[in-house]
Scaffold this motif. Structure first.
Motif, PDB file in Angstrom:
ATOM      1  N   ASP A 248       2.922  -6.008  -9.603  1.00 54.43           N
ATOM      2  CA  ASP A 248       4.300  -6.341  -9.909  1.00 54.43           C
ATOM      3  C   ASP A 248       5.065  -6.614  -8.625  1.00 54.43           C
ATOM      4  OD1 ASP A 248       6.744  -6.700 -10.979  1.00 54.43           O
ATOM      5  OD2 ASP A 248       6.914  -4.726 -11.925  1.00 54.43           O
ATOM      6  N   SER A 249       5.587  -7.845  -8.521  1.00 58.43           N
ATOM      7  CA  SER A 249       6.284  -8.230  -7.283  1.00 58.43           C
ATOM      8  C   SER A 249       7.649  -7.573  -7.159  1.00 58.43           C
ATOM      9  CB  SER A 249       6.449  -9.755  -7.243  1.00 58.43           C
ATOM     10  OG  SER A 249       7.202 -10.201  -8.354  1.00 58.43           O
ATOM     11  N   THR A 250       8.143  -6.966  -8.266  1.00 58.13           N
ATOM     12  CA  THR A 250       9.437  -6.291  -8.171  1.00 58.13           C
ATOM     13  C   THR A 250       9.305  -4.868  -7.652  1.00 58.13           C
ATOM     14  OG1 THR A 250       9.292  -5.542 -10.468  1.00 58.13           O
ATOM     15  CG2 THR A 250      10.317  -7.693 -10.059  1.00 58.13           C
ATOM     16  N   THR A 251       8.099  -4.422  -7.505  1.00 58.46           N
ATOM     17  CA  THR A 251       7.844  -3.084  -6.966  1.00 58.46           C
ATOM     18  C   THR A 251       7.126  -3.215  -5.644  1.00 58.46           C
ATOM     19  OG1 THR A 251       5.706  -2.867  -8.069  1.00 58.46           O
ATOM     20  CG2 THR A 251       7.660  -2.202  -9.327  1.00 58.46           C
ATOM     21  N   ALA A 252       7.014  -2.123  -4.978  1.00 59.15           N
ATOM     22  CA  ALA A 252       6.333  -2.129  -3.683  1.00 59.15           C
ATOM     23  C   ALA A 252       4.870  -2.493  -3.817  1.00 59.15           C
ATOM     24  CB  ALA A 252       6.489  -0.759  -3.013  1.00 59.15           C
ATOM     25  N   ASN A 253       4.325  -2.322  -5.027  1.00 55.34           N
ATOM     26  CA  ASN A 253       2.911  -2.659  -5.218  1.00 55.34           C
ATOM     27  C   ASN A 253       2.635  -4.135  -4.955  1.00 55.34           C
ATOM     28  OD1 ASN A 253       2.553  -0.004  -6.009  1.00 55.34           O
ATOM     29  ND2 ASN A 253       2.823  -0.472  -8.191  1.00 55.34           N
ATOM     30  N   GLY A 254       3.612  -4.989  -5.225  1.00 56.29           N
ATOM     31  CA  GLY A 254       3.406  -6.422  -5.047  1.00 56.29           C
ATOM     32  C   GLY A 254       4.161  -7.006  -3.893  1.00 56.29           C
ATOM     33  N   MET A 255       4.803  -6.205  -3.087  1.00 55.48           N
ATOM     34  CA  MET A 255       5.530  -6.718  -1.923  1.00 55.48           C
ATOM     35  C   MET A 255       4.594  -6.764  -0.731  1.00 55.48           C
ATOM     36  SD  MET A 255       9.215  -4.814  -2.357  1.00 55.48           S
ATOM     37  CE  MET A 255      10.215  -5.038  -3.817  1.00 55.48           C
ATOM     38  N   VAL A 256       4.310  -7.993  -0.276  1.00 57.94           N
ATOM     39  CA  VAL A 256       3.317  -8.229   0.778  1.00 57.94           C
ATOM     40  C   VAL A 256       4.037  -8.431   2.100  1.00 57.94           C
ATOM     41  CG1 VAL A 256       1.406  -9.675   1.525  1.00 57.94           C
ATOM     42  CG2 VAL A 256       1.745  -9.245  -0.916  1.00 57.94           C
ATOM     43  N   ARG A 257       3.462  -7.848   3.123  1.00 57.56           N
ATOM     44  CA  ARG A 257       3.959  -8.035   4.481  1.00 57.56           C
ATOM     45  C   ARG A 257       2.800  -8.498   5.355  1.00 57.56           C
ATOM     46  NH1 ARG A 257       7.629  -7.870   1.736  1.00 57.56           N
ATOM     47  NH2 ARG A 257       9.517  -6.550   1.822  1.00 57.56           N
ATOM     48  N   TYR A 258       3.125  -9.348   6.359  1.00 60.62           N
ATOM     49  CA  TYR A 258       2.100  -9.964   7.211  1.00 60.62           C
ATOM     50  C   TYR A 258       2.217  -9.420   8.624  1.00 60.62           C
ATOM     51  CZ  TYR A 258       2.163 -13.379   3.389  1.00 60.62           C
ATOM     52  OH  TYR A 258       2.140 -13.992   2.172  1.00 60.62           O
ATOM     53  N   ARG A 259       1.061  -9.440   9.305  1.00 59.02           N
ATOM     54  CA  ARG A 259       1.054  -9.123  10.731  1.00 59.02           C
ATOM     55  C   ARG A 259      -0.185  -9.746  11.361  1.00 59.02           C
ATOM     56  NH1 ARG A 259      -1.700  -4.611  12.955  1.00 59.02           N
ATOM     57  NH2 ARG A 259      -3.269  -3.712  11.554  1.00 59.02           N
ATOM     58  N   ILE A 260      -0.106 -10.027  12.670  1.00 60.37           N
ATOM     59  CA  ILE A 260      -1.229 -10.597  13.418  1.00 60.37           C
ATOM     60  C   ILE A 260      -2.062  -9.453  13.960  1.00 60.37           C
ATOM     61  CG2 ILE A 260      -1.877 -11.932  15.446  1.00 60.37           C
ATOM     62  CD1 ILE A 260       0.520 -13.679  14.997  1.00 60.37           C
ATOM     63  N   VAL A 261      -3.343  -9.466  13.658  1.00 59.84           N
ATOM     64  CA  VAL A 261      -4.248  -8.401  14.095  1.00 59.84           C
ATOM     65  C   VAL A 261      -4.793  -8.718  15.480  1.00 59.84           C
ATOM     66  CG1 VAL A 261      -6.336  -7.113  13.532  1.00 59.84           C
ATOM     67  CG2 VAL A 261      -4.823  -7.911  11.701  1.00 59.84           C
ATOM     68  N   THR A 262      -5.404  -9.905  15.625  1.00 63.93           N
ATOM     69  CA  THR A 262      -6.005 -10.271  16.921  1.00 63.93           C
ATOM     70  C   THR A 262      -5.703 -11.720  17.227  1.00 63.93           C
ATOM     71  OG1 THR A 262      -8.110 -10.882  15.895  1.00 63.93           O
ATOM     72  CG2 THR A 262      -7.885  -8.604  16.683  1.00 63.93           C
ATOM     73  N   GLN A 263      -5.816 -12.055  18.489  1.00 67.38           N
ATOM     74  CA  GLN A 263      -5.666 -13.429  18.981  1.00 67.38           C
ATOM     75  C   GLN A 263      -6.778 -13.698  19.986  1.00 67.38           C
ATOM     76  OE1 GLN A 263      -1.872 -14.681  20.947  1.00 67.38           O
ATOM     77  NE2 GLN A 263      -3.235 -15.195  22.648  1.00 67.38           N
ATOM     78  N   THR A 264      -7.511 -14.811  19.775  1.00 68.45           N
ATOM     79  CA  THR A 264      -8.607 -15.166  20.672  1.00 68.45           C
ATOM     80  C   THR A 264      -8.458 -16.626  21.064  1.00 68.45           C
ATOM     81  OG1 THR A 264     -10.046 -13.615  19.506  1.00 68.45           O
ATOM     82  CG2 THR A 264     -11.105 -15.210  20.944  1.00 68.45           C
TER      83      THR A 264
END
Length: 858
Positions: A248-264
């Motif tokens: 459910d996107s209205t709850t935290a279960n469906g709220m996605v956040r992005y981040r960069i793990v590595t850079q090569t």
């Protein structure tokens, strides 16, 4: 909301999944603003989390919304329930069908309130069936009631997800729910008596599946490709990555956040890019992107739900490949400052020198492709520089021939640039300019005639040996001491000579303008000039001689033949003249008759029509038919004038009423008199008579030949009735015979000495031939019969005379044949017939005459 994390509740923060409600630090829940509750029941999820340890706890809180009494004096009857019991009853038992009492007794009020939704968490572990709620009617105390549910999940697919106890009204869920498969259900509850009669109206039940965090974020693509220009400023957009969460996107279960793990690679910085945690946009965060150092970056991006909480959220990763695109930030530079080359004179499309450059930008792109320009040293445009598409080298090419005598060397200044302009802030390098030295080598050049084609004018008829002009050539090799020799290359009429050393041209014959070699009054000759260089070279020149006409041709009368009537009438002869010269040496012409012989002017007269035409006609009233030669003097208008006496053959003939010559008159005009014509006709008649007599004689002779009687009647000539068909072979029992007996004898002795036996007689016998009578040289008519009789008698007694092949031996059958003798076959005759005439046919028919005609003698 009371919370205890075993270490005290200090620092714990509370959150809800609804923006309408909030929780204070002491656990008190309150409404964030004024709102109207749509239902009688509300389920919220409260989350407690520790900001230090990032631990999270969750609990479900159910609110029941109480009704405000519309009549302050009215209270429902019944026992008074304590608050705990009211909560228990409201949470466990639903009374959709409520009773209200009035003065007249109990009265049913249909569906006077709405049943709140029923919330069921997904992925429940059971045990199943798990009770959700109890439904009951107030009439269950008076009669027995049976409960049932209908709708999707009950009696419609998916079947039997929910069930109800028909007696107690308890409703159960029979298996774990999946919100991603179906988020809500709409059922209807029914109450009937034991006879199936409806007791209450159906009531709607709404069941909502509460979402649990059971799905990871999924990227749309596992690999993303993006690009960014080198040298881009921080904050430049690169690409966007997107991940979807089935929760459910209205709850935290469906709220996605992005981040960069590595850079090569991590060059020039380990954090060259950053990503927007909510939108997934990747942008540059540091300067220093240089394609010549790093052409591509590989970035691992992680997407986490639960608003990016790494402890409780589920994560997934994708790869972002970022290509650093080239910009023209490196100007091309020559590898050396000077270049040199050499070119022979008078050569074009020759590569003189190759210019090499170095460009660090991406090969075979507009930022790398080189363009060369000559900025000085070639004002006449002898050279151009073309770019090799493979090596990017500049090829200095000769496009306009150079002359050693004019320029022995060239000093070129060339500049190189790219197809694409340089990036902003990039300046041209001083190494983008170079010098090119080109040396010109001398070669033996052919002599040339300065005036080619050369035209001179002179009168025709100049005498032989006249000097016309000097047609000399120039040797362009000024620095070579060479001699030039001249010769004729083309002189169609062989009218000219040329001096081999100085090119002086003289006449070798008289030049005639009226010659067939003259075209439009111009005579054309070609001469060759050759030097003595190594190797020798030669050039050609054309001399054109325009011949001026002189009056050297007398006029000719036209036509040469004509005809006219023997009596004067309108029939006249139009005459003109032709002159090979041109104006002013042609007409107008003068036509006149000569005075000698006098008969010409006596019989004929000329009347002038204009300068070019005149008429010839008879002067006398009658002239005998015939052919007359009429001389006429024609004079042109040249200076001095020329004349010519031309003869015209005039046929004088008798004419009909239309003025045309008759047929007899035309013959007479040809020179034949009446006597000659009569003699020709008599000869033709005699010739035809002789041909007719010869044909009649031939027909008669042919008829006599066919009517002549034969010496022997064709009906009695039996030689035509005896035919040779073929030889027949023997039977199976007589294959054993001597074939040599059937062979034709090769020598006379062999035949004569052969033992008696079977012998072929269908060949010419070998022996002495009888003597035939000698035919007299000059036959006498009375001796013809005797001669024929003697010859016939000799032929009948000659066994060697043809046809000796009339009797055939088919085969020798040998002895012991099973067939009987053919001698037993007797000839029979139906009547008496006289065969005595066979004795008159000669010895060949003697056997046949004995068989048929000589029976009485035997």
């Amino acid at each position: 909301v009371k919370f205890n994390n075993c270490a005290g509740s200090k620092g714990v923060r509370y959150e809800t999944n609804s923006p309408d409600f909030k929780v204070r630090g002491d656990g008190t829940m309150y409404a964030a603003h004024q709102l109207q509750m749509p239902s009688k029941q509300l389920i919220l999820m409260v989350t407690a989390w520790d900001p230090q340890t990032l631990d999270r706890w969750e609990a479900i809180v159910r609110f029941l919304v109480a009704e405000k009494s519309q009549h302050s004096g009215h209270k429902p009857k019944g026992r008074k329930a304590v608050p705990g019991e009211v909560m228990q009853q409201q949470s466990d038992t639903l009374l959709p069908w409520r009773q209200h009492q009035s003065a007249n007794g109990l009265r049913r009020q249909k569906r006077d309130w709405v049943i709140p939704p029923i919330n069921v968490p997904e992925n429940s572990r059971g045990p199943f069936p798990q009770q959700l709620v109890r439904i009951r009617s107030d009439k269950d105390k008076e009669i027995h009631i049976r409960y049932s549910i209908t709708g999707v999940g009950a009696d419609q697919p998916p079947m039997e997800v929910f069930s109800i106890d028909p007696v107690s009204g308890r409703m159960y869920v029979t298996r774990p729910m999946d919100r991603e498969e179906r988020a809500s259900y709409h059922l209807r509850a029914h109450a009937v008596d034991m006879n199936g009669n409806k007791v209450e109206n159906p009531i709607d039940l709404y069941i909502y599946v509460i979402d649990m965090n059971d799905n990871r974020p999924e990227f749309i693509n596992q690999v993303y490709n993006g690009s960014v220009d080198e040298g881009s400023k921080p904050g430049t957009y690169v690409m966007t990555v997107t991940a979807n969460d089935a929760d459910d996107s209205t709850t935290a279960n469906g709220m996605v956040r992005y981040r960069i793990v590595t850079q090569t690679p991590q060059s020039p910085s380990q954090n060259m890019f950053t990503i927007n945690s909510e939108t997934g946009d990747i942008v540059t965060v540091a300067a220093g992107l240089d394609r010549e150092k790093v052409q591509q970056y590989i970035v691992i991006v992680q997407a986490t739900d639960m608003e990016g909480n790494l402890n409780y959220g589920l994560s997934n990763t994708a790869t972002a490949i970022i290509t650093v695109t080239d910009v023209n930030d490196n100007p091309p530079e020559f590898t050396t400052s000077t270049y040199s080359g050499e070119v022979p004179e008078n050569r074009v499309e020759v590569v003189v020198a190759n210019l090499t450059v170095m460009d660090r930008d991406q090969p075979h792109s507009p930022n790398w492709n080189a363009i060369y320009r000559i900025i000085s040293g070639d004002p006449s445009g002898h050279f151009t520089i073309r770019t090799d598409p493979v090596t990017n080298e500049g090829m200095v090419t000769v496009v306009k021939a150079v002359d050693y005598e004019m320029n022995r060397a060239f000093m070129l200044t060339v500049m190189v640039s790219n197809q694409a302009p340089l990036a902003s802030g990039i300046q041209m390098s001083f190494q983008s300019t170079a010098g090119v030295t080109i040396s010109v080598t001398d070669v033996n050049e052919a002599p040339y005639f300065p005036t080619n084609h050369k035209l001179i004018r002179l009168e025709e008829g100049v005498p032989t040996g006249t000097v016309l002009t000097t047609f000399s050539a120039v040797d362009p090799d000024r620095f070579m001491q060479q001699a030039v020799r001249y010769s004729k290359l083309s002189d169609p009429a062989n009218w000219l000579n040329i001096n081999a050393t100085n090119g002086q041209i003289t006449t070798a014959a008289v030049l005639d303008r009226e010659s067939d070699y003259i075209k439009n009054n111009v005579y054309e000759a070609t001469f060759l000039a050759a030097d003595n260089g190594i190797p020798p070279a030669s050039g050609t020149g054309t001399l054109q001689i325009y011949l001026i006409d002189i009056n050297d041709n007398a006029p000719e009368l036209l036509p040469k033949e004509a005809q006219i009537c023997e009596k004067p009438n309108l029939n006249v002869i139009n005459i003109t003249a032709a002159d090979a010269d041109i104006d002013p040496n042609v007409g107008p012409f003068v036509f006149e008759l000569p005075s000698v012989p006098s008969a010409v002017r006596k019989n004929w007269t000329i009347t002038r029509l204009n300068g070019d035409y005149a008429q010839l006609s008879l002067r006398i009233m009658y002239l005998e038919a015939g052919v007359y030669d009429v001389p006429i003097i024609v004079t042109d208008s040249g200076n001095p004038p020329l004349y010519n006496t031309s003869v015209i053959k005039v046929k004088v003939c008798p004419c009909d009423e239309n003025g045309d010559c008759t047929t007899i008159g035309a013959v007479a005009a040809a020179g034949l008199g009446t006597g000659a014509i009569i003699a020709i006709l008599i000869c033709i008649i005699i010739l035809l008579t002789m041909v007719l007599l010869f044909v009649v004689w031939m027909k008669r002779r042919e008829k006599e030949r066919h009517t002549k009687q034969l010496l022997i009647d064709p009906e009695d000539d039996v030689r035509d009735n005896i035919l040779k068909y073929d030889e027949e072979g023997g039977g199976e029992e007589d294959q054993d015979y001597d074939l040599s007996q059937l062979q034709q004898p090769e020598t006379m002795d062999h035949v004569l000495n052969k033992t008696p036996g079977v012998r072929r007689v269908d060949e010419r016998p070998i022996g002495a031939e009888p003597q035939y009578p000698i035919r007299p040289v000059i036959p006498h008519p009375g001796d013809i019969g005797d001669f024929i009789n003697e010859g016939l008698r000799a032929a009948d007694n000659d066994p060697t005379a043809p046809p000796y092949d009339s009797l055939l031996v088919f085969d020798y059958e040998g002895s012991g044949s099973t067939a009987g003798s053919v001698s037993s076959l007797n000839s029979s005759s139906s009547g008496d017939q006289d065969y005595d005439y066979l004795n008159d046919w000669g010895p060949r028919f003697k056997k046949l005459a004995d068989m048929y005609g000589g029976g009485e003698e035997d």
